[in-house]
Design a protein around this motif. Structure first.
Motif, mmCIF file in Angstrom:
data_model
loop_
_atom_site.group_PDB
_atom_site.id
_atom_site.type_symbol
_atom_site.label_atom_id
_atom_site.label_comp_id
_atom_site.label_asym_id
_atom_site.label_seq_id
_atom_site.Cartn_x
_atom_site.Cartn_y
_atom_site.Cartn_z
ATOM 1 N N LEU A 74 0.709 -20.527 19.349
ATOM 2 C CA LEU A 74 0.995 -21.376 18.199
ATOM 3 C C LEU A 74 2.192 -22.279 18.444
ATOM 4 N N ARG A 75 2.137 -23.462 17.904
ATOM 5 C CA ARG A 75 3.282 -24.379 17.881
ATOM 6 C C ARG A 75 3.644 -24.520 16.412
ATOM 7 N N LEU A 76 4.776 -23.928 16.039
ATOM 8 C CA LEU A 76 5.147 -23.852 14.633
ATOM 9 C C LEU A 76 6.506 -24.492 14.380
ATOM 10 N N SER A 77 6.671 -24.962 13.135
ATOM 11 C CA SER A 77 8.002 -25.396 12.719
ATOM 12 C C SER A 77 8.872 -24.150 12.621
ATOM 13 N N GLU A 78 10.182 -24.343 12.531
ATOM 14 C CA GLU A 78 11.083 -23.189 12.456
ATOM 15 C C GLU A 78 10.765 -22.339 11.228
ATOM 16 N N GLU A 79 10.512 -22.977 10.098
ATOM 17 C CA GLU A 79 10.203 -22.253 8.853
ATOM 18 C C GLU A 79 8.923 -21.427 9.013
ATOM 19 N N SER A 80 7.891 -22.012 9.583
ATOM 20 C CA SER A 80 6.627 -21.302 9.789
ATOM 21 C C SER A 80 6.792 -20.183 10.810
ATOM 22 N N PHE A 81 7.594 -20.441 11.834
ATOM 23 C CA PHE A 81 7.850 -19.445 12.869
ATOM 24 C C PHE A 81 8.517 -18.211 12.254
ATOM 25 N N LEU A 82 9.529 -18.429 11.426
ATOM 26 C CA LEU A 82 10.234 -17.320 10.789
ATOM 27 C C LEU A 82 9.309 -16.549 9.853
ATOM 28 N N SER A 83 8.452 -17.243 9.139
ATOM 29 C CA SER A 83 7.489 -16.582 8.248
ATOM 30 C C SER A 83 6.535 -15.707 9.052
ATOM 31 N N LYS A 84 6.067 -16.230 10.171
ATOM 32 C CA LYS A 84 5.136 -15.494 11.027
ATOM 33 C C LYS A 84 5.812 -14.246 11.599
ATOM 34 N N LEU A 85 7.073 -14.375 12.015
ATOM 35 C CA LEU A 85 7.796 -13.219 12.541
ATOM 36 C C LEU A 85 7.987 -12.146 11.476
ATOM 37 N N ALA A 86 8.252 -12.572 10.256
ATOM 38 C CA ALA A 86 8.425 -11.610 9.164
ATOM 39 C C ALA A 86 7.131 -10.831 8.926
ATOM 40 N N GLU A 87 5.984 -11.473 9.176
ATOM 41 C CA GLU A 87 4.680 -10.814 9.018
ATOM 42 C C GLU A 87 4.397 -9.800 10.128
ATOM 43 N N PHE A 88 4.942 -10.038 11.316
ATOM 44 C CA PHE A 88 4.675 -9.199 12.486
ATOM 45 C C PHE A 88 5.980 -8.641 13.047
ATOM 46 N N PRO A 89 6.612 -7.702 12.342
ATOM 47 C CA PRO A 89 7.905 -7.189 12.820
ATOM 48 C C PRO A 89 7.820 -6.482 14.174
ATOM 49 N N ALA A 90 6.665 -5.952 14.525
ATOM 50 C CA ALA A 90 6.541 -5.263 15.817
ATOM 51 C C ALA A 90 6.625 -6.250 16.981
ATOM 52 N N ALA A 91 6.483 -7.554 16.707
ATOM 53 C CA ALA A 91 6.611 -8.574 17.748
ATOM 54 C C ALA A 91 8.073 -8.917 18.020
ATOM 55 N N LEU A 92 8.979 -8.374 17.212
ATOM 56 C CA LEU A 92 10.405 -8.626 17.396
ATOM 57 C C LEU A 92 10.987 -7.687 18.444
ATOM 58 N N ASN A 93 12.037 -8.131 19.081
ATOM 59 C CA ASN A 93 12.785 -7.312 20.028
ATOM 60 C C ASN A 93 13.722 -6.442 19.188
ATOM 61 N N LEU A 94 13.267 -5.255 18.850
ATOM 62 C CA LEU A 94 13.981 -4.390 17.918
ATOM 63 C C LEU A 94 14.894 -3.419 18.637
ATOM 64 N N PRO A 95 15.927 -2.970 17.966
ATOM 65 C CA PRO A 95 16.337 -3.287 16.605
ATOM 66 C C PRO A 95 17.191 -4.557 16.557
ATOM 67 N N LEU A 96 17.230 -5.149 15.373
ATOM 68 C CA LEU A 96 18.166 -6.228 15.097
ATOM 69 C C LEU A 96 19.323 -5.561 14.358
ATOM 70 N N VAL A 97 20.527 -5.673 14.893
ATOM 71 C CA VAL A 97 21.677 -4.970 14.315
ATOM 72 C C VAL A 97 22.791 -5.967 14.037
ATOM 73 N N ARG A 98 23.381 -5.815 12.846
ATOM 74 C CA ARG A 98 24.523 -6.649 12.467
ATOM 75 C C ARG A 98 25.659 -5.742 12.053
ATOM 76 N N GLY A 99 26.781 -5.893 12.706
ATOM 77 C CA GLY A 99 27.986 -5.145 12.363
ATOM 78 C C GLY A 99 29.143 -6.115 12.289
ATOM 79 N N GLY A 100 29.574 -6.451 11.077
ATOM 80 C CA GLY A 100 30.602 -7.481 10.918
ATOM 81 C C GLY A 100 30.045 -8.805 11.390
ATOM 82 N N LYS A 101 30.741 -9.427 12.327
ATOM 83 C CA LYS A 101 30.286 -10.723 12.861
ATOM 84 C C LYS A 101 29.523 -10.572 14.167
ATOM 85 N N VAL A 102 29.350 -9.330 14.607
ATOM 86 C CA VAL A 102 28.656 -9.069 15.874
ATOM 87 C C VAL A 102 27.178 -8.829 15.586
ATOM 88 N N LEU A 103 26.321 -9.528 16.324
ATOM 89 C CA LEU A 103 24.869 -9.360 16.209
ATOM 90 C C LEU A 103 24.337 -8.843 17.537
#
Length: 119
Positions: A74-103
């Protein structure tokens, strides 16, 4: 010394997510865990990780979920890309961790140590 808290986005069945959770719990760090199987990550939160690590950084291109999501084709706009990722969390490089300003994305113990140290 202020109490350190981290926010972690992941899937309970993900080995890397369990490793991160164990890392913080062993150090008595409070973890606010968001199971992406039950609650999707917000687009704003996901955008924060994408801005820092890029699309390639947040995607697990080796996962079956990445292939099944259709994202490689797929070639998606940033908004569409983020929506698609939210639908398929297993496609993410998990975990996503935020601690203070460190990601961090994926199994990244160096960043986790920085979060524990509060820097």
């Amino acid at each position: 010394m202020p109490e350190v808290t981290v926010q972690m986005f992941g899937l309970k069945k993900s080995a890397a997510t369990r490793a991160a959770e164990r890392f913080f719990k062993e150090r008595r760090i409070k973890v606010h865990f968001v199971d992406l199987a039950t609650k999707p990550i917000s687009k704003g939160e996901l955008a924060r990780f994408q801005q820092k690590f890029g699309s390639d950084g947040v995607l697990d291109k080796e996962s079956k979920a990445y292939e099944d999501s259709g994202l490689p084709y797929l070639r998606l706009s940033e908004e569409s890309f983020l929506s698609k990722l939210a639908e398929f969390p297993a496609a993410l490089n998990l975990p996503l961790v935020r601690g203070g300003k460190v990601l961090s994305v994926g199994e990244d113990k160096e960043s986790w140590v920085k979060m524990v140290e509060g820097s």
